[in-house]
Design a protein around this motif. Structure first.
Motif, short mmCIF file in Angstrom:
data_model
loop_
_atom_site.label_atom_id
_atom_site.label_comp_id
_atom_site.label_asym_id
_atom_site.label_seq_id
_atom_site.Cartn_x
_atom_site.Cartn_y
_atom_site.Cartn_z
N VAL A 232 0.74 -1.25 0.03
CA VAL A 232 0.17 0.13 -0.02
C VAL A 232 0.76 1.27 0.04
O VAL A 232 0.58 2.24 -0.64
CB VAL A 232 -0.87 -0.01 1.19
N SER A 233 1.90 1.32 0.63
CA SER A 233 2.98 2.26 0.77
C SER A 233 3.39 2.85 -0.59
O SER A 233 3.61 3.96 -0.93
CB SER A 233 4.16 1.96 1.58
N GLY A 234 3.50 1.74 -1.53
CA GLY A 234 4.11 2.01 -2.65
C GLY A 234 3.06 2.80 -3.58
O GLY A 234 3.33 3.52 -4.67
N LEU A 235 1.74 2.79 -3.30
CA LEU A 235 0.66 3.47 -4.03
C LEU A 235 0.56 4.67 -3.88
O LEU A 235 0.20 5.68 -4.69
CB LEU A 235 -0.61 2.60 -3.77
N LYS A 236 1.02 5.27 -2.82
CA LYS A 236 0.79 6.50 -2.35
C LYS A 236 1.47 7.57 -3.19
O LYS A 236 1.02 8.87 -3.33
CB LYS A 236 1.34 6.78 -0.91
N PHE A 237 2.65 7.15 -3.67
CA PHE A 237 3.33 8.30 -4.76
C PHE A 237 2.37 8.63 -5.86
O PHE A 237 2.60 9.62 -6.28
CB PHE A 237 4.62 7.66 -4.99
N ILE A 325 6.71 16.98 -7.71
CA ILE A 325 5.81 16.11 -8.57
C ILE A 325 6.91 15.05 -9.40
O ILE A 325 6.58 14.13 -9.51
CB ILE A 325 4.97 16.83 -9.84
N GLU A 326 7.92 15.74 -9.86
CA GLU A 326 8.90 14.97 -10.45
C GLU A 326 9.48 13.80 -9.59
O GLU A 326 9.54 12.59 -10.11
CB GLU A 326 10.19 15.65 -10.76
N LEU A 327 9.46 13.93 -8.28
CA LEU A 327 10.09 13.08 -7.26
C LEU A 327 8.79 11.81 -7.34
O LEU A 327 9.34 10.78 -7.26
CB LEU A 327 10.11 13.77 -5.88
N LEU A 328 7.80 12.32 -7.07
CA LEU A 328 6.62 11.22 -7.06
C LEU A 328 6.60 10.61 -8.33
O LEU A 328 6.35 9.10 -8.22
CB LEU A 328 5.19 11.89 -6.65
N ASP A 329 6.79 10.90 -9.45
CA ASP A 329 6.69 10.39 -10.81
C ASP A 329 7.90 9.40 -10.72
O ASP A 329 7.86 8.29 -11.32
CB ASP A 329 6.81 11.45 -11.85
N ARG A 330 9.12 9.97 -10.22
CA ARG A 330 10.15 8.94 -10.38
C ARG A 330 10.11 7.68 -9.47
O ARG A 330 10.41 6.70 -10.08
CB ARG A 330 11.49 9.73 -10.15
N VAL A 331 9.62 7.98 -8.25
CA VAL A 331 9.57 6.83 -7.39
C VAL A 331 8.41 5.91 -8.03
O VAL A 331 8.61 4.60 -7.74
CB VAL A 331 9.34 7.50 -6.13
N ALA A 332 7.25 6.45 -8.23
CA ALA A 332 6.33 5.64 -8.87
C ALA A 332 6.55 4.72 -10.04
O ALA A 332 6.43 3.62 -10.22
CB ALA A 332 5.08 6.47 -8.97
N GLY A 333 7.50 5.42 -10.73
CA GLY A 333 7.91 4.73 -12.20
C GLY A 333 8.86 3.40 -11.72
O GLY A 333 8.66 2.62 -12.34
N ARG A 334 9.85 3.85 -10.75
CA ARG A 334 10.68 2.76 -10.63
C ARG A 334 9.99 1.58 -9.81
O ARG A 334 10.42 0.51 -9.89
CB ARG A 334 12.09 3.38 -9.70
N LEU A 335 9.14 1.95 -8.86
CA LEU A 335 8.27 0.82 -8.22
C LEU A 335 7.64 0.01 -9.07
O LEU A 335 7.35 -1.12 -8.96
CB LEU A 335 7.35 1.65 -7.26
N SER A 336 6.91 0.64 -10.14
CA SER A 336 6.29 -0.12 -11.11
C SER A 336 7.21 -0.99 -12.01
O SER A 336 6.77 -2.22 -12.36
CB SER A 336 5.55 0.82 -12.12
N ARG A 337 8.52 -0.79 -12.18
CA ARG A 337 9.48 -1.40 -13.04
C ARG A 337 10.29 -2.32 -12.19
O ARG A 337 10.77 -3.56 -12.44
CB ARG A 337 10.56 -0.29 -13.73
N GLU A 338 10.41 -2.11 -10.85
CA GLU A 338 11.19 -2.74 -9.69
C GLU A 338 10.13 -3.15 -8.69
O GLU A 338 10.15 -2.77 -7.50
CB GLU A 338 12.27 -2.03 -9.39
N PRO A 339 9.31 -4.27 -8.77
CA PRO A 339 8.16 -4.46 -7.80
C PRO A 339 9.01 -5.03 -6.54
O PRO A 339 8.00 -5.16 -5.52
CB PRO A 339 7.46 -5.51 -8.54
#
Length: 434
Positions: A232-237, A325-339
């Motif tokens: 759930v923590s990963g979704l918040k970004f 916003i760039e930080l949130l995009d970066r983190v969310a993008g990496r978490l989607s690629r690195e589950p």
């Protein structure tokens, strides 16, 4: 004689034969003029045609009366018109290109243009010791089209464009209750629970807790409804991005937190991200020079390194700026690629790693919160509860992030700080049992 006399009399009156002919000619001319005026009111040569030919031919070159020259002239005009249309299309293409470049600059894709927009005109450096760079990036222009329904809720709940936000599903219901009860006890009005399932939505409504249930999202709904804390923590970004797009500053909060004071009274608001730390003293929380020893290097055996313990991704204040916003995009993008990656590790890597070959670092301003005011559970159970002076300090929040037995420790925090039970913390070990 009479005829001659009449003729003489006529001459005497000025009526010569030549004058009669002139008079007749005038009369005939007037008659012809009237006839032409009736049948040719615009004249034999239309002035409109001349005007139109001059408009068409700006160089005032006379178009020949020959029927052979007219089609040739029309072809030339058609060619000129086609050329103008092509030039106009090229100009439109250039305008679209400039518009796209401006849009990219506004979104922070081109850092040089973004810095120009932010900094504006150049300034001279002042006297020694008086120069300070920019600390605070400007906020973005609110975009209510990002989520009109959420925008309406935030307009009613937020105060001065600030709000506490927590994500929750049914797995954390018990902790969520302690969480919002502590918020109510402090008297904090501007908070919101993002419900990740229907049960939590109904639970919040039944307890008069501001709640927002997201629209269905097939891509993440299964994680949101059944995932554990880290999932759930990963979704918040991804979810937080909409809040920032709408122009709101967010104090992101996990639900394993007890509120003892209003945190907005202790926020500096001078950085893009203001976060609590996992550090437990001045060195670990605020940074220190750690010397690495490599004896094989001889004279150069000591290498100095800069160290800081990570920011806690479960409690941070984030302003609606482009770097945020760039930080949130970066983190969310990496978490989607690195589950398999841990969201807190990725959060800190993107926040702190500098630019280097093959990587552009994030240009975001950062501030570490006071670790005695925004206290993690390691500080509380390992240090504070054992110190008579520190026990008298009332923190703003206590985050039970270092211990897996979260709910009983949260309740103990309430007993100690709210109900005044001095031995409420004593039964717990410093760390966990495993």
């Amino acid at each position: 004689m009479a005829g001659r006399r009449d003729g003489l009399l006529t001459r005497d009156k000025g009526q010569s034969p030549r004058g009669s002919r002139i008079a007749v000619a005038i009369v005939i001319g007037v008659l012809f003029g009237c006839v032409f005026a009736v049948f040719y009111p615009h004249g034999l040569f239309s002035s409109d045609s001349l005007i139109q030919s001059r408009r068409i031919d700006k160089s005032d070159v006379q178009i020949g009366s020959s029927s052979c020259e007219l089609p040739e002239r029309i072809n030339i005009l058609k060619s000129d018109i086609q050329s103008l249309l092509e030039k106009n299309a090229e100009l439109n293409k250039q305008v679209k290109g400039l518009t796209e470049n401006l849009r990219l600059a506004e979104q922070g894709k081109d850092n040089a243009q973004k810095q120009f927009l932010v900094l504006g005109e150049k300034h001279k450096a002042g006297p020694f010791g008086t120069v300070k760079g920019l600390r605070t990036n400007p906020t973005v222009i609110p975009d209510e089209s990002a989520n009109p329904r959420l925008a309406k809720i935030l307009e009613e709940v937020a105060i001065q464009k600030e709000i506490i936000v927590a994500l929750a599903n049914s797995n954390v219901k018990s902790m969520l209750e302690v969480w919002f009860t502590s918020i109510k006890n402090v008297g904090i009005p501007n908070y919101l629970v993002v419900a990740l399932d229907d049960h939590i939505e109904e639970f919040c409504k039944s307890n008069d807790v501001p709640v927002y249930k997201r629209d269905p999202d097939k891509g993440i709904d299964s994680i949101a409804q059944t995932g554990g804390n880290h999932a759930v923590s990963g979704l918040k970004f991804r979810i937080l991005r909409e809040f920032l797009q709408l122009g709101y500053s967010v104090l992101l909060s996990d639900v394993d937190i007890v509120y003892l004071q209003n945190p907005f009274d202790y926020i500096y608001r001078d950085s893009d991200v203001e976060s609590m730390t996992d550090g437990h003293n001045n060195m670990t929380a605020y940074g220190y020079n750690d010397v690495f020893d490599e004896p094989a290097m001889g004279w150069a055996r000591y290498a100095h390194t800069m160290r800081i313990w990570v920011y806690n991704s479960g409690f941070f204040y984030i302003r609606p700026t482009l770097p945020s916003i760039e930080l949130l995009d970066r983190v969310a993008g990496r978490l989607s690629r690195e589950p398999k990656s841990w969201d807190q590790a990725v959060f800190n890597e993107e926040l702190f790693y500098p630019s280097h070959p093959g990587y552009d670092g994030l240009h975001a301003a950062k501030r570490t919160m006071d670790y005695y005011l925004f206290m993690n559970s390691k500080v509380l159970f390992k240090t504070v509860r054992k110190d008579a002076k520190l026990k008298k300090l009332k923190p703003v929040i206590v985050h039970v992030n270092y211990h897996p037995d979260k709910l009983p420790r949260m309740k103990a925090v309430v007993e100690f700080y709210v109900n005044g039970k001095q031995d409420a913390l004593e039964r717990f070990p410093d760390g966990s049992q495993w």
